[in-house]
Design an enzyme around this catalytic site. Structure first.
Site, PDB file in Angstrom:
ATOM      1  N   CYS A   1     -15.896  -9.450  -6.199  1.00  0.00           N
ATOM      2  CA  CYS A   1     -16.746 -10.240  -7.099  1.00  0.00           C
ATOM      3  C   CYS A   1     -17.709 -11.229  -5.810  1.00  0.00           C
ATOM      4  CB  CYS A   1     -16.281 -11.288  -8.066  1.00  0.00           C
ATOM      5  SG  CYS A   1     -17.412 -11.765  -9.089  1.00  0.00           S
ATOM      6  N   CYS A   2     -16.857 -11.983  -5.094  1.00  0.00           N
ATOM      7  CA  CYS A   2     -17.775 -12.705  -4.083  1.00  0.00           C
ATOM      8  C   CYS A   2     -18.617 -11.618  -3.054  1.00  0.00           C
ATOM      9  CB  CYS A   2     -16.853 -13.486  -3.271  1.00  0.00           C
ATOM     10  SG  CYS A   2     -16.574 -15.143  -4.137  1.00  0.00           S
TER      11      CYS A   2
ATOM     12  N   CYS B   1     -15.471 -18.193   0.020  1.00  0.00           N
ATOM     13  CA  CYS B   1     -16.218 -16.928  -0.327  1.00  0.00           C
ATOM     14  C   CYS B   1     -16.382 -15.867   0.626  1.00  0.00           C
ATOM     15  CB  CYS B   1     -17.366 -17.148  -1.356  1.00  0.00           C
ATOM     16  SG  CYS B   1     -18.008 -18.647  -0.937  1.00  0.00           S
TER      17      CYS B   1
ATOM     18  N   CYS C   1     -19.013 -21.323  -8.862  1.00  0.00           N
ATOM     19  CA  CYS C   1     -19.280 -20.654 -10.048  1.00  0.00           C
ATOM     20  C   CYS C   1     -18.495 -20.955 -11.240  1.00  0.00           C
ATOM     21  CB  CYS C   1     -19.239 -18.996  -9.961  1.00  0.00           C
ATOM     22  SG  CYS C   1     -19.901 -18.170  -8.714  1.00  0.00           S
TER      23      CYS C   1
ATOM     24  N   CYS D   1     -14.868 -19.829 -11.648  1.00  0.00           N
ATOM     25  CA  CYS D   1     -13.921 -19.877 -10.645  1.00  0.00           C
ATOM     26  C   CYS D   1     -13.782 -21.613 -10.215  1.00  0.00           C
ATOM     27  CB  CYS D   1     -14.071 -19.144  -9.286  1.00  0.00           C
ATOM     28  SG  CYS D   1     -14.171 -17.362  -9.777  1.00  0.00           S
TER      29      CYS D   1
HETATM   30  S1  SF4 Z   1     -16.949 -17.530  -7.076  1.00  0.00           S
HETATM   31 FE1  SF4 Z   1     -16.126 -16.255  -8.612  1.00  0.00          FE
HETATM   32  S2  SF4 Z   1     -17.657 -15.707 -10.183  1.00  0.00           S
HETATM   33 FE2  SF4 Z   1     -18.514 -16.401  -8.233  1.00  0.00          FE
HETATM   34  S3  SF4 Z   1     -19.080 -14.815  -7.085  1.00  0.00           S
HETATM   35 FE3  SF4 Z   1     -16.967 -15.498  -6.412  1.00  0.00          FE
HETATM   36  S4  SF4 Z   1     -15.474 -14.503  -7.684  1.00  0.00           S
HETATM   37 FE4  SF4 Z   1     -17.295 -14.258  -8.512  1.00  0.00          FE
END
Ligand code: SF4
Length: 238
Positions: A113-114, A222, A196, A199
Site C-alpha cells: 500500500c505504501c 514508509c 494516513c 495507519c
Molecule cells: S500509511 Fe497506511 S494507508 Fe497510508 S499508504 Fe502506507 S499502508 Fe497505505
C-alpha cells in the site's frame, strides 16, 4: 554532482539551517523542492525556508487517506506563506486500489500500500528534480541516525538535503512556539507522528513518538527515507 556533494558534505555539517537552505536554492534553483507531510519538523522547515526565499517549491505525497486536520493545515500553509503546495497522487485512486488490490490493502500488506500510494509517487516527483529537501532528524529512528545534512540519495538518485538533521524534538517545538508556526492540531491530541488515517493512532504515556504509526505491525517507516551509513558519503563515479 556526486563529487560536488562529496566536496561540501563535511563543511555542511557546521552550516545552520538557513545557510543550508540558501546553498540549496542557489545551487539547484527551481530543480530543488521541499518534501513535507506537515509534521512538526516539516512546519519548522517550511517556516525557515520562507525566511530564505519567498517562492520556494513545496510538494507533498497526498495518499488521499490523510486526516481532515492535515488537509486543513495544508490550506493554512498556502495562505500564510503565499505558495501553492504541489500535491502528488498515486496512479491508483482509492477506488481503483480497492478494485485491483482488494479491500483494506493497508491492513493486509502495508508495504505494498505504501509503495503504491507513497513510494511510486515520490519516485515520479523526484524524477523532475535534482535535489530534495526534507525535515528528517537523526534521533527520529535508527534508520535516520546516519543521515547527513547534505548527502547523495542512492535510492532515488539525486541530492538529499536535511537542514535540521541535528535538531532535537525539543528544539523543533521551541521554534514553533517562538515563531507562532502553525501545526497539525492532532499533535495536541497525543498524535506526535501523523500519517494516513488507516495507519496512525494516538500514543499512550511512555510510548515512543512513532508508536502510533502502523500500530501492531512490524513497520516503522514508509520507505521514503531509507538511510544507511553507506549512503552518507556518495560513491564517486568510476
Ligand atoms: S500509511 Fe497506511 S494507508 Fe497510508 S499508504 Fe502506507 S499502508 Fe497505505
Amino acid at each position: 554532482m556526486r563529487e560536488k556533494i562529496a566536496e561540501v558534505q563535511s563543511a555542511a555539517e557546521t552550516w545552520s539551517p538557513a545557510q543550508t537552505l540558501a546553498w540549496a536554492f542557489e545551487t539547484f534553483g527551481n530543480r530543488v523542492a521541499i518534501s513535507s507531510a506537515f509534521g512538526a519538523e516539516g512546519m519548522v522547515l517550511i517556516d525557515l525556508a520562507s525566511r530564505v526565499r519567498k517562492d520556494f517549491r513545496l510538494f507533498t505525497i497526498d495518499t488521499e487517506f490523510l486526516f481532515p486536520e492535515t488537509y486543513a493545515l495544508m490550506d493554512k500553509i498556502e495562505r500564510r506563506y503565499g505558495i501553492a503546495i504541489e500535491k502528488v497522487y498515486s496512479l491508483l485512486s482509492p477506488e481503483e486500489q480497492e478494485r485491483t488490490q482488494g479491500a483494506a490493502l493497508w491492513s493486509r500488506d502495508p508495504d505494498r500500500c505504501c509503495n503504491l500510494r507513497k513510494v511510486e509517487p515520490l519516485r515520479r516527483k523526484l524524477g523532475e528534480l535534482d535535489a530534495w529537501i526534507t525535515s528528517i532528524r537523526r534521533d527520529q529512528t535508527t534508520a535516520r541516525s546516519g543521515a547527513q545534512r547534505i548527502e547523495w540519495d542512492e535510492k532515488f538518485g539525486l541530492v538529499k538535503i536535511n537542514p535540521i538533521v541535528d535538531w532535537t524534538s525539543k528544539e523543533v517545538w521551541r521554534y514553533i512556539q517562538q515563531h507562532g508556526v502553525p501545526y497539525n492540531s492532532l499533535h495536541d491530541q497525543s498524535y506526535p507522528s501523523i500519517g494516513c488515517t488507516h495507519c496512525t493512532g494516538p500514543v499512550r504515556a511512555g510510548e515512543g513518538p512513532r508508536a502510533g504509526r502502523w500500530p501492531g505491525v512490524a513497520k516503522t517507516g514508509c520507505g521514503l527515507h531509507a538511510i544507511t551509513p553507506a549512503q552518507a558519503l556518495p560513491p564517486t563515479e568510476a
